[in-house]
Motif scaffolding. Structure first.
Motif, PDB file in Angstrom:
ATOM      1  N   PHE A 543       0.854  -1.188   0.000  1.00  0.00           N
ATOM      2  CA  PHE A 543       0.000   0.000   0.000  1.00  0.00           C
ATOM      3  C   PHE A 543       0.893   1.243   0.000  1.00  0.00           C
ATOM      4  CE2 PHE A 543      -1.966  -3.375   2.524  1.00  0.00           C
ATOM      5  CZ  PHE A 543      -3.128  -3.609   1.795  1.00  0.00           C
ATOM      6  N   ILE A 544       0.495   2.249  -0.759  1.00  0.00           N
ATOM      7  CA  ILE A 544       1.215   3.525  -0.782  1.00  0.00           C
ATOM      8  C   ILE A 544       0.199   4.642  -0.543  1.00  0.00           C
ATOM      9  CG2 ILE A 544       2.528   5.169  -2.194  1.00  0.00           C
ATOM     10  CD1 ILE A 544       3.767   2.772  -3.652  1.00  0.00           C
ATOM     11  N   GLU A 545       0.531   5.509   0.417  1.00  0.00           N
ATOM     12  CA  GLU A 545      -0.354   6.642   0.712  1.00  0.00           C
ATOM     13  C   GLU A 545       0.456   7.929   0.643  1.00  0.00           C
ATOM     14  OE1 GLU A 545      -2.888   6.231   4.164  1.00  0.00           O
ATOM     15  OE2 GLU A 545      -2.825   8.375   4.541  1.00  0.00           O
ATOM     16  N   PHE A 546      -0.001   8.868  -0.180  1.00  0.00           N
ATOM     17  CA  PHE A 546       0.674  10.160  -0.281  1.00  0.00           C
ATOM     18  C   PHE A 546       0.094  11.117   0.756  1.00  0.00           C
ATOM     19  CE2 PHE A 546       1.170   8.506  -4.677  1.00  0.00           C
ATOM     20  CZ  PHE A 546       2.555   8.499  -4.715  1.00  0.00           C
ATOM     21  N   ARG A 547       0.985  11.845   1.421  1.00  0.00           N
ATOM     22  CA  ARG A 547       0.569  12.822   2.433  1.00  0.00           C
ATOM     23  C   ARG A 547       1.319  14.131   2.232  1.00  0.00           C
ATOM     24  NH1 ARG A 547      -0.536  10.398   8.441  1.00  0.00           N
ATOM     25  NH2 ARG A 547      -2.138   8.871   7.867  1.00  0.00           N
ATOM     26  N   ASP A 548       0.748  15.195   2.798  1.00  0.00           N
ATOM     27  CA  ASP A 548       1.423  16.503   2.728  1.00  0.00           C
ATOM     28  C   ASP A 548       2.592  16.581   3.679  1.00  0.00           C
ATOM     29  OD1 ASP A 548      -1.758  18.190   2.293  1.00  0.00           O
ATOM     30  OD2 ASP A 548      -0.327  17.442   0.803  1.00  0.00           O
ATOM     31  N   GLN A 549       2.524  15.853   4.803  1.00  0.00           N
ATOM     32  CA  GLN A 549       3.628  15.821   5.768  1.00  0.00           C
ATOM     33  C   GLN A 549       3.531  14.553   6.599  1.00  0.00           C
ATOM     34  OE1 GLN A 549       2.980  19.450   7.958  1.00  0.00           O
ATOM     35  NE2 GLN A 549       1.523  18.512   9.346  1.00  0.00           N
ATOM     36  N   LEU A 550       4.634  14.216   7.257  1.00  0.00           N
ATOM     37  CA  LEU A 550       4.683  13.042   8.126  1.00  0.00           C
ATOM     38  C   LEU A 550       4.802  13.497   9.573  1.00  0.00           C
ATOM     39  CD1 LEU A 550       7.132  10.735   6.113  1.00  0.00           C
ATOM     40  CD2 LEU A 550       4.640  10.743   6.076  1.00  0.00           C
ATOM     41  N   PRO A 551       4.188  12.773  10.503  1.00  0.00           N
ATOM     42  CA  PRO A 551       4.301  13.163  11.919  1.00  0.00           C
ATOM     43  C   PRO A 551       5.728  13.002  12.413  1.00  0.00           C
ATOM     44  CG  PRO A 551       3.268  10.997  11.712  1.00  0.00           C
ATOM     45  CD  PRO A 551       3.407  11.536  10.324  1.00  0.00           C
ATOM     46  N   LYS A 552       6.199  13.986  13.192  1.00  0.00           N
ATOM     47  CA  LYS A 552       7.580  13.954  13.683  1.00  0.00           C
ATOM     48  C   LYS A 552       7.635  14.368  15.136  1.00  0.00           C
ATOM     49  CE  LYS A 552       9.415  15.171   9.155  1.00  0.00           C
ATOM     50  NZ  LYS A 552       9.844  16.291   8.321  1.00  0.00           N
ATOM     51  N   ASN A 554       9.693  16.387  18.240  1.00  0.00           N
ATOM     52  CA  ASN A 554      10.243  17.744  18.222  1.00  0.00           C
ATOM     53  C   ASN A 554      11.696  17.763  17.782  1.00  0.00           C
ATOM     54  OD1 ASN A 554       9.530  20.489  18.680  1.00  0.00           O
ATOM     55  ND2 ASN A 554      10.930  20.509  20.399  1.00  0.00           N
ATOM     56  N   VAL A 555      12.338  16.604  17.805  1.00  0.00           N
ATOM     57  CA  VAL A 555      13.725  16.513  17.340  1.00  0.00           C
ATOM     58  C   VAL A 555      13.762  16.324  15.824  1.00  0.00           C
ATOM     59  CG1 VAL A 555      15.918  15.313  17.713  1.00  0.00           C
ATOM     60  CG2 VAL A 555      14.266  15.413  19.533  1.00  0.00           C
ATOM     61  N   GLY A 556      12.594  16.007  15.235  1.00  0.00           N
ATOM     62  CA  GLY A 556      12.545  15.816  13.792  1.00  0.00           C
ATOM     63  C   GLY A 556      12.533  14.372  13.356  1.00  0.00           C
ATOM     64  N   LYS A 557      12.364  13.459  14.306  1.00  0.00           N
ATOM     65  CA  LYS A 557      12.347  12.039  14.001  1.00  0.00           C
ATOM     66  C   LYS A 557      10.941  11.646  13.534  1.00  0.00           C
ATOM     67  CE  LYS A 557      14.224   7.893  16.240  1.00  0.00           C
ATOM     68  NZ  LYS A 557      14.840   7.439  17.490  1.00  0.00           N
ATOM     69  N   ILE A 558      10.847  10.924  12.418  1.00  0.00           N
ATOM     70  CA  ILE A 558       9.546  10.495  11.913  1.00  0.00           C
ATOM     71  C   ILE A 558       8.948   9.466  12.869  1.00  0.00           C
ATOM     72  CG2 ILE A 558       8.358   9.281  10.033  1.00  0.00           C
ATOM     73  CD1 ILE A 558      10.451  10.578   8.131  1.00  0.00           C
ATOM     74  N   LEU A 559       7.687   9.669  13.252  1.00  0.00           N
ATOM     75  CA  LEU A 559       7.025   8.813  14.246  1.00  0.00           C
ATOM     76  C   LEU A 559       6.213   7.728  13.544  1.00  0.00           C
ATOM     77  CD1 LEU A 559       5.868  11.632  16.688  1.00  0.00           C
ATOM     78  CD2 LEU A 559       7.829  10.094  16.968  1.00  0.00           C
ATOM     79  N   ARG A 560       6.838   6.581  13.348  1.00  0.00           N
ATOM     80  CA  ARG A 560       6.139   5.476  12.677  1.00  0.00           C
ATOM     81  C   ARG A 560       4.918   5.018  13.465  1.00  0.00           C
ATOM     82  NH1 ARG A 560      11.539   2.536  11.973  1.00  0.00           N
ATOM     83  NH2 ARG A 560      12.368   3.228   9.965  1.00  0.00           N
ATOM     84  N   ARG A 561       5.020   5.092  14.804  1.00  0.00           N
ATOM     85  CA  ARG A 561       3.913   4.580  15.622  1.00  0.00           C
ATOM     86  C   ARG A 561       2.616   5.340  15.355  1.00  0.00           C
ATOM     87  NH1 ARG A 561       7.039   7.619  19.243  1.00  0.00           N
ATOM     88  NH2 ARG A 561       5.910   9.220  20.405  1.00  0.00           N
ATOM     89  N   GLU A 562       2.726   6.638  15.037  1.00  0.00           N
ATOM     90  CA  GLU A 562       1.528   7.418  14.741  1.00  0.00           C
ATOM     91  C   GLU A 562       0.943   7.043  13.380  1.00  0.00           C
ATOM     92  OE1 GLU A 562       1.569  11.581  15.367  1.00  0.00           O
ATOM     93  OE2 GLU A 562       2.472  11.440  17.374  1.00  0.00           O
TER      94      GLU A 562
END
Length: 565
Positions: A543-552, A554-562
């Motif tokens: 599955f591929i989903e396009f988004r405007d931004q990814l949750p991060k 405050n340090v800028g790490k992408i939050l996969r859990r979200e």
């Protein structure tokens, strides 16, 4: 009395030593200081007239740092706080931050770093867990403290403003922050003191000397809670002084082929409440007499780039997401990068596509290292005289052992994938008031279980393949999100991406890829074709989903859990 770092383990098993630069010893020397306060005072005397920290065009010298921190330490003592009491610091990268932190340490107290963007629930948990009795907070976040403080042991609240240490310019800054940008929600904290009041009152007191031992607690550094409830890693003065020494030895190798400036200039864009910036920027900066340029809001990339134009940066610690965001700014692409000596990547995996583009744009490679809050943080690093990005997290630093273990805690053969376990003087004393969690985190022979999965090659270099919990199981085969993301990120139309596992009735789990497009015309079909070239079938995104931004974070790490939902 200084003590030699325990020299456990046989040299024969430490295959990484053969890959060390010739100037790097197997062990760090005996520590020269008993406490961080002692180190700080010595550096402030030695480098008195040099700039130590700058923010929004205003610099504080080491002498001014000493004066400010002495006033804060004196004020805390005058309020009745004693050695070992916990003091929370809820500030972004502004000049007050290091002044307060070193003031707390000089008074023999314990710093509890707090993310200013915490919700009242998160803040209340941390303050209660730490047993903090005082908190320093920027007025922008005082409303959060107001909602949390009544259920905690906090007795003293000290409120700072953005302009407190900026001189006359500070009045304008405060006006803009409060009235123009409206960044200060209404708050009410009866009995709260202003930062300037604390400084003024502290100036009339005398800082009482406190006997601080190497094994005394310096910081409660709370983990992000990615593996459950947020826990406080107990970091002693010895832990941080050891990591400072390890980094200082490693840092010198950066100058084997590049001249060392009279004073190093560090860029400090990562938040000082995070362990990466705390040690690599603040502590290393203090120890080496360097100048840290503080960036209060690195997410404002245009303003960040304007700040970069003013300085010749030598050392740039950062994250993959930060490097990527900067390179997509036209102003950044025009900067003069000739002064860059070391770009240090950590906090998350640096993608090869980002590293190669960075090297081509700046002429300076990204050197990856690895660590955690629990390891103060640096445990491994690539050679700083390297001329290319390796894709590895490097070698164990001096006095550090890394062992790959299976689920039973048994060491596995070189080259096989297992859990990365670390032993060394920088490893925490344990989790605050959590003996059961501490016991689970440590092996019987004293190694810290990181929860990260990786392997060591025959030269001693380590490669992370992922977090245990992030691993995706597709029809019995392990799929590591980092690998999927690495391949997808090489497509020129991809800005950022993150892979997670989603339930699938046929294979147990399937790979789902979330993508932020750089090229708005990029299609799902194009990306699937691209991934098929670099990934075997079961690893390809279903599955591929396009988004405007990814949750991060405050340090800028992408939050996969979200993204997993």
């Amino acid at each position: 009395m200084n003590e030699m770092i325990a020299q456990t383990g046989s040299t024969a098993g430490k295959i990484w030593l053969a890959s060390y630069p010739p100037t790097v010893p197997e062990y760090i020397p005996p520590l020269a200081h008993r406490s961080l306060g002692e180190l700080f005072e010595e550096s402030c005397s030695r480098f008195a007239d040099r700039p130590a920290f700058s923010s929004m065009g205003k610099a504080l010298t080491f002498r001014q740092m000493e004066e400010g921190s002495r006033k804060i330490g004196s004020w805390l003592q005058a309020q009745g706080l004693k050695k070992g009491d916990r003091v929370a610091v809820m500030l972004p990268n502004i000049l007050q931050n290091p002044v307060i932190v070193y003031g707390i340490l000089r008074a023999g107290m314990v710093v509890v770093n707090v993310n200013p963007l915490y919700t009242p629930r998160e803040l209340e948990h941390q303050l209660k867990d730490a047993g903090a009795t005082a908190i320093f907070v920027l007025e922008n976040f005082a409303h959060t403290v107001e909602q949390a403080v009544s259920h905690t042991a906090i007795r003293h609240v000290i409120v700072a403003t953005m302009g407190d240490m900026l001189g006359l310019k500070g009045h304008v800054v405060n006006l803009v922050v409060r009235r123009v940008k409206k960044l200060v929600p209404a708050w009410s904290l009866p009995g709260a003191k202003s930062f300037r009041q604390a400084l003024s009152e502290g100036a009339r007191q005398t800082l009482q000397p406190v006997e601080v031992a190497p094994d005394d607690v310096a910081f409660l550094q709370y983990t992000g809670g990615t593996t459950g409830v947020s826990k406080g890693a107990v970091l002693t003065h010895k832990n941080l002084l050891s990591n400072k020494e390890q980094m200082a030895i490693w840092l010198e190798t950066a100058f084997l082929f590049k001249p060392k400036p009279d004073q190093l200039q560090f860029l400090c864009a990562l938040p000082l409440y995070h362990i990466f910036a705390l040690t690599v920027n603040s502590l290393m900066g203090i120890a080496t007499g360097s100048h840290n340029i503080l960036i209060a809001n690195p997410r404002d990339i245009p303003a960040f780039v304007k700040e970069l134009e003013k300085y010749r940066i030598h050392v740039f610690p950062g994250l993959n997401t930060l490097f990527n965001a900067l390179m997509n700014n036209p102003g950044f692409q025009k900067l003069d990068f000739s002064s860059l000596i070391l770009v240090f990547g950590g906090g998350m995996s640096v993608q090869r596509s980002v590293a190669e583009r960075w090297h081509a744009m700046t002429g300076c490679p990204i050197t990856e290292g690895y660590g955690l809050s629990e390891t103060s943080p640096v445990a491994t690093a690539n050679r700083l005289d390297a001329t290319e990005f390796s894709g590895m997290i490097g070698l164990p630093v001096s006095s550090t052992e890394v062992s790959m273990r299976d689920d039973e805690g048994l060491e596995i053969e070189i080259g096989n994938v297992g859990e990365i376990c670390i032993r060394g003087p920088q490893v925490m004393a344990g989790y605050w008031n959590r003996p059961d969690d501490t016991a689970r985190a440590m092996t019987a022979d004293g190694f810290f279980r990181t929860g990260d999965i990786g392997y060591m090659d025959r030269q001693g270099y380590i490669k992370i393949v992922d977090r245990k919990k992030d691993m995706i199981l597709v029809s019995g085969f392990n799929v590591y999100p980092n690998e999927v993301e690495e391949v997808a990120a090489t497509h020129p139309g991809v800005l950022e991406c993150a892979a997670v596992g989603v339930p699938d009735e046929h294979s147990g789990e399937a790979v789902k890829l979330f993508v932020v497009r750089k090229d708005p015309t990029l299609t799902e079909a194009e990306l699937r074709t691209h991934c098929a070239v670099g990934l075997t079938n079961y690893k390809r995104p279903r599955f591929i989903e396009f988004r405007d931004q990814l949750p991060k974070s405050n340090v800028g790490k992408i939050l996969r859990r979200e993204l997993r939902g």
